[in-house]
Design an enzyme around this catalytic site. Structure first.
Site, short mmCIF file in Angstrom:
data_model
loop_
_atom_site.label_atom_id
_atom_site.label_comp_id
_atom_site.label_asym_id
_atom_site.label_seq_id
_atom_site.Cartn_x
_atom_site.Cartn_y
_atom_site.Cartn_z
N SER A 86 6.85 9.70 -0.94
CA SER A 86 5.89 10.71 -1.41
C SER A 86 6.42 12.05 -0.91
O SER A 86 7.24 12.11 0.01
CB SER A 86 4.52 10.44 -0.78
OG SER A 86 3.70 11.59 -0.85
N TYR B 275 -0.95 8.23 6.24
CA TYR B 275 -0.12 8.29 5.04
C TYR B 275 1.16 9.10 5.31
O TYR B 275 2.26 8.66 5.01
CB TYR B 275 -0.93 8.92 3.90
CG TYR B 275 -0.28 8.83 2.54
CD1 TYR B 275 -0.23 7.63 1.85
CD2 TYR B 275 0.27 9.96 1.93
CE1 TYR B 275 0.35 7.55 0.59
CE2 TYR B 275 0.85 9.89 0.67
CZ TYR B 275 0.88 8.68 0.01
OH TYR B 275 1.46 8.60 -1.24
P1 NAD Z 1 -2.00 2.67 -7.70
O1 NAD Z 1 -3.18 2.58 -6.79
O2 NAD Z 1 -2.21 3.14 -9.10
O3 NAD Z 1 -1.24 1.28 -7.71
C1 NAD Z 1 -0.93 0.65 -6.51
C2 NAD Z 1 -0.36 -0.72 -6.80
O4 NAD Z 1 -0.18 -1.38 -5.54
C3 NAD Z 1 -1.29 -1.60 -7.64
O5 NAD Z 1 -0.52 -2.43 -8.44
C4 NAD Z 1 -2.02 -2.40 -6.56
O6 NAD Z 1 -2.53 -3.64 -7.04
C5 NAD Z 1 -0.89 -2.61 -5.57
N1 NAD Z 1 -1.36 -2.94 -4.24
C6 NAD Z 1 -2.33 -2.33 -3.50
N2 NAD Z 1 -2.48 -2.95 -2.31
C7 NAD Z 1 -1.57 -3.96 -2.30
C8 NAD Z 1 -1.24 -4.97 -1.36
N3 NAD Z 1 -1.88 -5.06 -0.18
N4 NAD Z 1 -0.28 -5.85 -1.67
C9 NAD Z 1 0.35 -5.78 -2.87
N5 NAD Z 1 0.10 -4.85 -3.80
C10 NAD Z 1 -0.86 -3.96 -3.51
O7 NAD Z 1 -0.96 3.59 -6.91
P2 NAD Z 1 0.03 4.74 -7.45
O8 NAD Z 1 -0.71 6.02 -7.42
O9 NAD Z 1 0.73 4.31 -8.67
O10 NAD Z 1 1.05 4.78 -6.20
C11 NAD Z 1 2.21 3.98 -6.16
C12 NAD Z 1 3.08 4.48 -5.02
O11 NAD Z 1 3.41 5.85 -5.26
C13 NAD Z 1 2.40 4.43 -3.66
O12 NAD Z 1 3.33 4.04 -2.68
C14 NAD Z 1 1.96 5.87 -3.44
O13 NAD Z 1 1.87 6.18 -2.07
C15 NAD Z 1 3.08 6.61 -4.12
N6 NAD Z 1 2.73 7.96 -4.54
C16 NAD Z 1 1.67 8.17 -5.39
C17 NAD Z 1 1.36 9.48 -5.77
C18 NAD Z 1 0.22 9.77 -6.72
O14 NAD Z 1 -0.11 10.96 -6.88
N7 NAD Z 1 -0.38 8.77 -7.36
C19 NAD Z 1 2.11 10.54 -5.28
C20 NAD Z 1 3.17 10.29 -4.41
C21 NAD Z 1 3.46 8.99 -4.05
#
Ligand code: NAD
Length: 260
Positions: free
Chosen positions: A142, A155
């Site tokens: 991130s 985080y």
């Molecule tokens: P999301 O919540 O849409 O999806 C998360 C996924 O992880 C889902 O498939 C969920 O089922 C799975 N998950 C959650 N807990 C779990 C567990 N204990 N075991 C296995 N799977 C699990 O998340 P997202 O927004 O797509 O984020 C994905 C990644 O990108 C994360 O690492 C997040 O930190 C990072 N990220 C997101 C953003 C954003 O703005 N959305 C920005 C920067 C980084």
């Protein structure tokens, strides 16, 4: 580009991970999906990728906060498809509150999923990548892996740790055809982003469009959220032959966030 390869993408039932699974499947990798969700929705998404791209897709719902399940996920993928060539550590979570109010159990959970799970999947998948002479590890960190942020200490710490793990693994694999890199997105237009915008629109009685722009512009000079597909294409690039000598990079995709 990736015909004959197998890609394991953690947290790929939704959001960025699902977009990554689609991009790697488009390049003809077989896919191992992981993550939770309504079984009917997960099944529909699995079948969608299989049908659209003509690759094999398996879903393993391992809970990656549990080390044994992270290890078992890699083994399940290897048993089903013979090998894991691409590992995308994407599953992540966060807890928003000031540091003195972070419940210790949430701190542990955030660290377990965002940092320890990638350690366990990498240590399990890497030996076979070395033996087969090719591998790609991409960690979805991130922008908070590169800079601080308010009210999200677990985080920020976990994502900085993940960037550190990326560099350490990249050095240990530097003389091989295995690479390890991280991508560092700013605000991505997943469900949480739209919920934040919706809450702002209701609170301030402004239009949905204005709320979306304001949420995005609060951190990103572009004033636009990044799409999951844009992050997925960057991951796809890091898995391509062109990226063979990119090692230990933490690539930001952040609408200018860090350029300020
Ligand atoms: P999301 O919540 O849409 O999806 C998360 C996924 O992880 C889902 O498939 C969920 O089922 C799975 N998950 C959650 N807990 C779990 C567990 N204990 N075991 C296995 N799977 C699990 O998340 P997202 O927004 O797509 O984020 C994905 C990644 O990108 C994360 O690492 C997040 O930190 C990072 N990220 C997101 C953003 C954003 O703005 N959305 C920005 C920067 C980084």
């Amino acid at each position: 580009m990736l015909e004959g390869k197998v890609a394991l993408v953690t947290g790929s039932t939704d959001g960025i991970g699902f977009a990554v699974a689609r991009v790697l499947a488009r390049e003809k990798a077989d896919i191992v999906m992981n993550g939770f969700g309504d079984p009917a929705v997960v099944q529909a998404r699995r079948e969608e990728i299989e049908r659209e791209f003509g690759v094999r897709v398996l879903h393993v719902p391992a809970n990656l906060t549990i080390p044994a399940e992270a290890v078992q996920l890699v083994h399940a993928a290897q048993e089903a498809f013979g090998h894991v060539d691409i590992l995308v550590n994407n599953a992540g979570t966060q807890h928003k509150s000031p540091v003195e109010e972070q419940p210790p159990e949430r701190w542990d959970e955030v660290l377990a999923l965002n940092l320890s799970a990638p350690f366990h999947t990498i240590r399990t998948a890497l030996p076979a990548m070395r033996t087969r002479g090719w591998g790609r590890i991409v960690n979805v960190a991130s922008i908070y892996g590169l800079t601080g942020g308010y009210n999200r200490s677990s985080y920020v710490a976990s994502k900085h740790g993940l960037v550190g793990l990326t560099k350490a693994v990249a050095l240990e694999t530097a003389n091989s055809a295995v690479t390890c890199n991280a991508v560092c997105p700013g605000d991505v237009s997943t469900r949480i982003f739209y919920k934040t915008a919706k809450d702002l629109a209701l609170r301030e009685n402004i239009s949905r469009e204005e709320a979306i722009t304001r949420v995005a512009a609060s951190n990103m000079p572009s004033g636009r959220a990044i799409s999951p597909e844009q992050v997925a294409e960057l991951v796809g690039y890091l898995c391509s032959p062109a990226a063979a000598e990119i090692r230990g990079a933490a690539m930001s995709i952040d609408g200018g966030w860090l350029a300020r």
